[in-house]
Design an enzyme around this catalytic site. Structure first.
Site, mmCIF file in Angstrom:
data_model
loop_
_atom_site.group_PDB
_atom_site.id
_atom_site.type_symbol
_atom_site.label_atom_id
_atom_site.label_comp_id
_atom_site.label_asym_id
_atom_site.label_seq_id
_atom_site.Cartn_x
_atom_site.Cartn_y
_atom_site.Cartn_z
ATOM 1 N N LYS A 146 -84.290 45.509 37.764
ATOM 2 C CA LYS A 146 -84.867 44.774 38.904
ATOM 3 C C LYS A 146 -86.391 44.843 38.893
ATOM 4 C CE LYS A 146 -82.693 46.869 42.334
ATOM 5 N NZ LYS A 146 -81.459 47.447 41.846
ATOM 6 N N CYS B 143 -79.645 52.047 57.869
ATOM 7 C CA CYS B 143 -79.279 52.638 56.585
ATOM 8 C C CYS B 143 -79.284 54.156 56.545
ATOM 9 C CB CYS B 143 -80.118 52.057 55.447
ATOM 10 S SG CYS B 143 -81.873 52.317 55.595
ATOM 11 N N MET B 144 -80.170 54.831 57.285
ATOM 12 C CA MET B 144 -80.134 56.282 57.129
ATOM 13 C C MET B 144 -80.289 57.083 58.419
ATOM 14 S SD MET B 144 -83.675 55.844 56.959
ATOM 15 C CE MET B 144 -83.538 56.862 58.260
ATOM 16 N N MET C 295 -75.018 55.198 51.722
ATOM 17 C CA MET C 295 -74.525 54.415 52.857
ATOM 18 C C MET C 295 -73.048 54.629 53.169
ATOM 19 S SD MET C 295 -77.259 53.386 53.671
ATOM 20 C CE MET C 295 -78.690 53.734 52.715
ATOM 21 N N GLY D 232 -82.214 53.903 50.650
ATOM 22 C CA GLY D 232 -82.175 52.592 50.012
ATOM 23 C C GLY D 232 -83.510 51.887 49.967
ATOM 24 N N GLN D 233 -84.421 52.257 50.869
ATOM 25 C CA GLN D 233 -85.700 51.550 50.934
ATOM 26 C C GLN D 233 -86.817 52.441 50.395
ATOM 27 O OE1 GLN D 233 -86.172 48.643 54.330
ATOM 28 N NE2 GLN D 233 -85.043 50.240 55.356
HETATM 29 S S1 SF4 Z 1 -87.344 52.500 42.439
HETATM 30 FE FE1 SF4 Z 1 -85.179 51.896 42.418
HETATM 31 S S2 SF4 Z 1 -85.242 49.667 42.061
HETATM 32 FE FE2 SF4 Z 1 -87.245 50.476 41.455
HETATM 33 S S3 SF4 Z 1 -87.065 50.877 39.269
HETATM 34 FE FE3 SF4 Z 1 -86.555 52.778 40.336
HETATM 35 S S4 SF4 Z 1 -84.318 52.743 40.510
HETATM 36 FE FE4 SF4 Z 1 -84.986 50.631 40.046
#
Ligand code: SF4
Lengths: 783, 76
Positions: free
Chosen positions: A90, A179-180, A349, A386-387
């Protein structure tokens, strides 16, 4: 290029980059080796700068390639101390995402139902007028702020300062509530304060990994590799996975427990029962560091260890197996493996997005505490986020409706007084009652009890559960419809509902701090200019505050003139942390520019940062300041944030999810992520390659269920809950448990917006909604 | 032309077999790193879509492959 072609040269650069990342001097087998010093190069980049990935809470260190003022490339930062050059796929697309052609570049105001371009002055005057009018006529609690774990720490802190100490409302919450919040509730109820005590370094020492409700392989891939690295080098390392869905983590799992979604609490109690029955617990640790507590008639009551043991008798593995659908033998195996340790639990989550999220978190802490799997290398409970800045930006700065900065809470009069003093707000300005949490805030909006709301760097028009209801609250035309401001870099399902849309600068277009899951604060530089007239959230908040001051609803000079840059705010944040359990007064801006993040607590410029909290010799707060204790020896543990320096083992009863499957809605729906996309996909869908790699939403159906329903892969299926429906393509796979379906949360088209189906019931303690469990009907649909 | 350099984490016992299957994927060249649980890959493909599919799906699906991470990407 002489004797090699350009293509070969690029291939060699690719190999050298991989070798560098893997810690080798050069590829081991191949034709002519590149220079041993060769580093990854994307030829267009003229200069490289350290920064942090924009996406998840892993907080990977990246290097950004800049040429002629443009971001042209991204690569993993091999000098980053914890992520060591790894990134996931990503991240590579971030340069494309930043330059997406649909970036918002001008303020817009809704006129006759349509958003039309406006000047900043027009838009900000309108916003300030609406807020000031609401505050004057209906009081400070008629306005609200909804923020994000993606805003900079300085931005969330400034918003918190403005709303709680300037306007005088605690109606300030943010998407980390989704989320948390349960992880926060788990840490604070067990240890007195939030945030993990361990760090990613513990991965390199753990022998047992206990993964609960975490698709680490896809959601936190770089951490997953560190776990794999540990396992691959140590034959005795074992992984236990608790997840009703066979995610890719399952491939490396030694013990797999797949409970009926929402029915896992009894497993954790049963593990504790086995641990104590088989005398695998840690009596010394228990005596020194723990108290046992239950709630009776809404009152906390301390109980003895023996009462805890008695309580656990109701949770034998056999009884848990009946309720949770997991074999008792596996629960026993998991318990023994857990107790052996060193054990590191990692969860996400699957544990948090539940109506019993805090309790579930407590029970994981219970396991660590009764076994003494705590405060030693590789032995720690660790929640994943997650963020990128849910921890540093929202949890730590106290940018939630019940919090104040750095471990302070609204309910505590001393804490309010401390912040009023630091902020220069009059005594009593910060209200004593918690503000509205996310769901209640949007409910109040629908009931027209709020008059104006500003939403920054988040997309509640897509991300809230029971989305139809809250989309109406934001956007449905009515006489007293509240005024909505959305600040974002892209058009979203929220900007389409707003009365004013303000174009925001993105990551790398502004300077500030992200704080990731392991208490590491990392400074990101501003490297490029924002497009058009886009401004940082920080500048927008400064401007907003100044206009509210002009209109007399915030004291003159409360913010205007005090801060010009995020660095100015950082100085005050450091002061706010002084002598708290979060103390980061040793993180000067200059130091942060040089280093690749520092883990708090850190009391002076020379301290390297804290790997393990509560451990003498590692945690500087045990040496200096209000928590110091000269009687401890190196390695001794003192949980100085706890109740009388002790952690609490909670006796939590068993409790079912808010909406289990029933005869009318016989399947359980869970939502989650795919590798290619992130959250509401506002960013990742901007990379055509990522969009094409996962072009449409889908629903995973177990083959046994598919057969009964006459559904094949590729068929359209309609999922209906008591709140709404979606129609998406089926994937018949044995990934979910029978009786469960899974739909990713990223797609925003009306037919696929899965949050129209999810439930807005929330945990009464954390106020976090139960995205992971709701009852649905599944039928073959029409294409 | 798209060239991606990636590190692949493999099950040590299946290292050789995975190498063989990876080498047979079109546009994929494996190379050794310093231990039996990892190998390097260079992926060459005409488009980023193909490269992405190869890395995140085809490579992932090879028996013995546990995960794959890009370290370098060249697009033109
Ligand atoms: S912070 Fe998360 S989305 Fe970004 S490179 Fe690392 S594992 Fe991948």
């Amino acid at each position: 290029m002489n004797d090699i072609t350009r293509r070969e040269f690029i291939k060699w650069s690719a190999m050298a980059a991989v070798a560098t990342m893997a810690g080798c001097s050069a590829p081991q087998q191949a034709a002519p080796a590149p220079q041993a010093t060769a580093r990854p190069t994307v030829e267009a980049a003229k200069e490289w700068h350290k920064s942090v990935c924009r996406f998840c809470g892993t907080g990977c260190g990246v290097q950004l390639g800049i040429a002629d003022g443009k971001l042209v490339a991204l690569r993993g930062d091999p000098d980053h101390p914890t992520t060591k050059g790894l990134v996931c796929a990503k991240a590579l697309f971030l340069p494309k995402i930043v330059y997406s052609p649909d970036r918002l570049t001008k303020p817009q105001i809704r006129k006759a139902g349509k958003l039309v371009d406006a000047t900043w002055d027009e838009a900000m005057n309108l916003v300030a007028d609406k807020f000031a009018d609401a505050i004057k006529t209906a009081g400070p609690d008629s306005v609200a702020y909804y923020g994000s774990g993606q805003a900079l720490a300085e931005e969330s802190y400034l918003a918190n300062r403005l709303f709680k100490g300037g306007i005088g409302t605690n109606n300030l919450d943010g998407n980390p509530r989704l989320c948390m919040a349960s992880a926060v509730g788990g840490y604070t109820t067990t240890y007195g304060k939030d945030e993990p005590m361990g760090s990613y370094d513990d991965i390199d020492h753990a022998r047992t990994f206990f993964l609960i409700g975490s698709n680490t392989a896809e959601a936190h891939p770089v951490l997953f590799d560190r776990i794999l690295d540990r396992k691959s080098k140590n034959a005795n390392v074992q992984i236990i996975l608790v997840d009703p869905r066979k995610t890719p983590v399952r491939r490396v799992t030694d013990i797999y427990l797949d409970p009926i979604p929402g029915f896992d609490l009894d497993i954790f109690h049963a593990m504790a029962q086995v641990i104590i029955a088989e005398k695998l617990h840690a009596p010394d640790f228990i005596t020194k560091h723990l108290v046992f507590r239950k709630v009776v008639d809404n009152q906390n009551v301390d109980v003895t260890f023996d009462e805890y043991v008695k309580f656990l008798e109701a949770f034998t593995p056999e009884k848990a197996a009946e309720k949770c659908g997991v074999p008792a033998t596996k629960i026993r195996q998991a318990a023994r493996m857990f107790a052996q340790g060193p054990t590191m639990s990692l969860w996400c989550m699957g544990l948090n997005q539940r109506t019993v999220g805090v309790w579930a978190n407590n029970l994981i802490h219970n396991l660590h505490l009764i076994t003494g799997q705590f405060g030693k290398p590789g032995a720690t409970p660790f929640s994943l986020t997650g963020q990128p800045n849910a921890c540093g930006g929202v949890r730590d700065t106290g940018a939630l409706a019940h919090l104040l900065p750095y471990g302070r809470v609204i309910a505590n009069a001393d804490h309010r007084a401390q912040m009023e003093k630091l902020w220069g707000a009059p005594a009593g300005k910060i209200k004593a009652q918690d503000g509205l949490n996310t769901i209640d805030m949007f409910k109040a909006l629908g009931e027209d009890k709020l008059k104006a709301m500003i939403i920054i760097t988040t997309n509640p028009g897509q991300s809230l559960p029971n989305a139809n209801k809250y989309r109406d609250a934001m956007g449905k035309e009515r006489a007293n419809k509240p005024f909505i401001v959305s600040v974002d870099a892209y058009p979203t399902r929220t900007t389409e509902l707003a009365d004013v849309v303000l174009p925001a600068a993105m990551w790398s277009e502004k300077e500030g701090v992200f704080g990731m899951s392991e208490r590491r604060y990392q400074l990101m530089p501003k490297l490029i200019s924002a497009p058009g007239e886009a401004r940082s959230d920080f500048d927008i908040l400064l401007d907003f505050a100044a206009r509210l001051e002009e209109r007399g609803v915030v004291a003159k000079g409360y913010i205007a003139g005090k801060f010009k840059t995020t660095a100015d705010v950082w100085e005050e944040m450091k002061e706010a942390s002084r002598n708290t359990a979060y103390d980061f007064t040793g993180m000067s801006r200059e130091r942060m520019k040089k280093e690749r993040g520092i883990r708090w607590p850190v009391l002076d410029e020379t301290h390297p940062g804290t790997n393990r909290r509560f451990v003498k010799g590692d945690d500087p707060l045990l040496d200096k300041g209000p928590f110091a204790d000269a009687n401890l020896k190196p390695g001794d543990i003192k949980i100085y944030t706890g109740a009388n320096n002790k952690a609490i083992v909670w006796l939590r009863p068993s409790k079912d999810p808010a909406e289990p499957a029933d005869k009318d809605f016989p399947f359980v729906l869970s939502t989650g992520r795919v590798l290619e996309h992130w959250h509401t996909a506002t960013m990742t869908m901007k990379a055509p390659e990522l969009r094409r790699a996962q072009p449409e939403a889908y629903c995973e159906v177990h083959p046994l269920d598919a057969e009964k329903l006459g559904i094949k892969t590729g068929d359209m299926v309609k999922l209906t809950s008591r709140r709404g429906d979606v129609t998406v393509r089926a994937r018949v796979v044995d990934t979910p448990r029978p009786g469960m379906v899974f739909v990713p949360m990223h797609w925003y088209e009306d037919n696929a917006l899965i949050n129209k189906v999810t439930i807005d019931a929330y945990d009464p303690a954390s106020r976090q909604p139960e995205f992971k469990v709701c009852a649905v009907k599944v039928e073959k649909g029409k294409a | 032309m798209v060239i991606i350099g990636a590190m692949v984490r493999v099950n040590a016992e299946q290292h050789q077999a995975a190498w063989q299957v990876l080498a047979d994927l079109p546009g994929v060249t494996p190379f050794a790193l310093d231990d039996a649980t990892r190998l390097g890959l260079v992926i060459e493909s005409p488009s980023l879509d193909d490269a992405y599919r190869l890395l995140n799906h085809d490579v992932h699906d090879v028996p013995g492959v546990l995960s794959a991470y890009p370290a370098y990407a060249h697009f033109e």
